[in-house]
Motif scaffolding. Structure first.
Motif, PDB file in Angstrom:
ATOM      1  N   TYR A  24      46.916  44.329  50.311  1.00 36.57           N
ATOM      2  CA  TYR A  24      47.909  42.962  49.696  1.00 36.57           C
ATOM      3  C   TYR A  24      47.738  42.914  48.783  1.00 36.57           C
ATOM      4  O   TYR A  24      47.153  43.374  47.498  1.00 36.57           O
ATOM      5  CB  TYR A  24      46.523  41.165  50.180  1.00 36.57           C
ATOM      6  CG  TYR A  24      45.564  41.172  49.745  1.00 36.57           C
ATOM      7  CD1 TYR A  24      45.092  41.283  48.647  1.00 36.57           C
ATOM      8  CD2 TYR A  24      44.507  41.754  50.514  1.00 36.57           C
ATOM      9  CE1 TYR A  24      44.132  41.062  47.509  1.00 36.57           C
ATOM     10  CE2 TYR A  24      42.925  42.178  49.808  1.00 36.57           C
ATOM     11  CZ  TYR A  24      43.128  41.736  48.505  1.00 36.57           C
ATOM     12  OH  TYR A  24      41.563  41.655  47.995  1.00 36.57           O
ATOM     13  N   ASP A  69      49.729  45.977  44.214  1.00 37.38           N
ATOM     14  CA  ASP A  69      50.411  45.589  45.304  1.00 37.38           C
ATOM     15  C   ASP A  69      49.399  46.753  46.276  1.00 37.38           C
ATOM     16  O   ASP A  69      49.396  48.330  46.486  1.00 37.38           O
ATOM     17  CB  ASP A  69      51.132  46.069  45.453  1.00 37.38           C
ATOM     18  CG  ASP A  69      51.924  45.907  46.980  1.00 37.38           C
ATOM     19  OD1 ASP A  69      50.766  45.600  48.445  1.00 37.38           O
ATOM     20  OD2 ASP A  69      52.487  46.137  47.682  1.00 37.38           O
ATOM     21  N   LYS A 122      46.950  37.303  47.345  1.00 41.81           N
ATOM     22  CA  LYS A 122      48.161  36.994  49.212  1.00 41.81           C
ATOM     23  C   LYS A 122      46.754  37.868  49.798  1.00 41.81           C
ATOM     24  O   LYS A 122      47.252  38.543  51.247  1.00 41.81           O
ATOM     25  CB  LYS A 122      48.537  37.316  48.870  1.00 41.81           C
ATOM     26  CG  LYS A 122      49.351  36.287  48.130  1.00 41.81           C
ATOM     27  CD  LYS A 122      50.902  37.476  47.263  1.00 41.81           C
ATOM     28  CE  LYS A 122      51.994  36.705  46.044  1.00 41.81           C
ATOM     29  NZ  LYS A 122      53.844  36.708  46.228  1.00 41.81           N
ATOM     30  N   GLN A 177      48.399  37.864  53.570  1.00 42.90           N
ATOM     31  CA  GLN A 177      48.972  39.361  54.616  1.00 42.90           C
ATOM     32  C   GLN A 177      48.536  41.249  54.851  1.00 42.90           C
ATOM     33  O   GLN A 177      48.433  41.914  55.945  1.00 42.90           O
ATOM     34  CB  GLN A 177      50.268  40.492  53.091  1.00 42.90           C
ATOM     35  CG  GLN A 177      50.901  39.698  52.082  1.00 42.90           C
ATOM     36  CD  GLN A 177      51.552  39.961  50.130  1.00 42.90           C
ATOM     37  OE1 GLN A 177      50.765  41.291  50.121  1.00 42.90           O
ATOM     38  NE2 GLN A 177      52.416  39.301  50.261  1.00 42.90           N
ATOM     39  N   ALA A 178      46.903  40.571  54.961  1.00 43.15           N
ATOM     40  CA  ALA A 178      46.044  41.287  55.792  1.00 43.15           C
ATOM     41  C   ALA A 178      46.214  41.568  56.869  1.00 43.15           C
ATOM     42  O   ALA A 178      45.850  42.071  57.463  1.00 43.15           O
ATOM     43  CB  ALA A 178      44.784  41.139  54.761  1.00 43.15           C
ATOM     44  N   ASP A 210      45.972  32.671  51.706  1.00 38.34           N
ATOM     45  CA  ASP A 210      46.142  33.465  50.457  1.00 38.34           C
ATOM     46  C   ASP A 210      44.677  32.322  49.654  1.00 38.34           C
ATOM     47  O   ASP A 210      43.937  31.396  49.766  1.00 38.34           O
ATOM     48  CB  ASP A 210      47.216  33.420  49.582  1.00 38.34           C
ATOM     49  CG  ASP A 210      48.122  33.556  50.570  1.00 38.34           C
ATOM     50  OD1 ASP A 210      47.602  34.437  51.375  1.00 38.34           O
ATOM     51  OD2 ASP A 210      49.287  33.032  50.007  1.00 38.34           O
TER      52      ASP A 210
END
Length: 221
Positions: free
Chosen positions: A95, A88, A137, A140-141, A147
């Protein structure tokens, strides 16, 4: 990019011996967790340095044939194994990544019994890579990202491990110390076409290397 740091964890294993044919079977599970230092860059070239949350788990089942030479023994073995790495990246634009890989360990265990209940030995192993998958993923950026899932192909990678141990037998159990070193390398993955920064792009998991060294302290019953 590079990631490095210290992780802590534990392991458990079971080994059975069928003395009639000198056959050994064993299973093992291991897990470590910690924070790694991330040193890399964003897609625009800007520098990124941050601490990541990581954990790594692996499991294996092996079987081998033992050869007894008095106080000295050899056990060649092979099996099936899996490893999983959760990573993470904790920064703006960061991400989560999940890496799952399968391989065949092929190795040799060596043990020598000494006087006064002491024994020494070690393991030398090569790992045949069967394949894997990297899930990034990227959504998430930020907006405009999707993704990505990248497949790592059969034989497009491999690994090795080496360890030595020193063990003392207390009759009801044994205490051991085992330094180890592990190495993996992987070729560039297959591509996945996803939305990247608002437009479609081919995303890959690049060629990479993985080093892990540590010390195990264990009790054997």
């Amino acid at each position: 990019m590079k990631e490095k740091g210290i992780m802590n964890g534990g392991f458990g294993s079971w080994t059975g011996y069928f003395t009639e044919h000198d056959i050994m079977v064993g299973v093992e599970a291991e897990g470590v967790v910690g924070s790694l230092e991330y040193d890399g860059q964003r897609s625009d070239g800007s520098t990124v340095k941050c601490d990541n949350d990581d954990y790594f788990v692996s499991a294996r089942a092996i079987a081998g044939k033992g050869f007894d030479f008095g106080d000295f023994g050899l056990t060649p073995y092979a099996g099936i194994a899996a490893r999983y790495w959760y990573d993470d990246i904790k920064t703006t634009g960061g991400y989560e990544r999940e890496i799952t890989q399968f391989y065949v360990p092929i190795g040799l265990n060596v043990i020598a019994n000494m006087d006064d209940n002491w024994s020494i030995g070690g393991t030398l192993e090569g790992d045949l890579f069967l394949g894997g998958e990297v899930k990034s993923k990227l959504s998430q950026a930020g907006s405009g990202y999707e993704d990505a899932t990248n497949t790592q192909e059969f034989m497009k990678g491999g690994g090795a491990r080496f360890s030595m141990f020193l063990e003392y037998d207390l009759d009801y159990c044994s205490l051991g110390l085992e330094p180890y070193f592990r190495y993996w390398q992987f070729a560039e993955s297959q591509t996945d076409t996803v939305l990247y920064g608002g437009s479609l792009a081919n995303v890959v998991e690049p060629k990479n290397k993985f080093y892990m060294s540590g010390i195990r302290l264990y009790v054997k019953f």
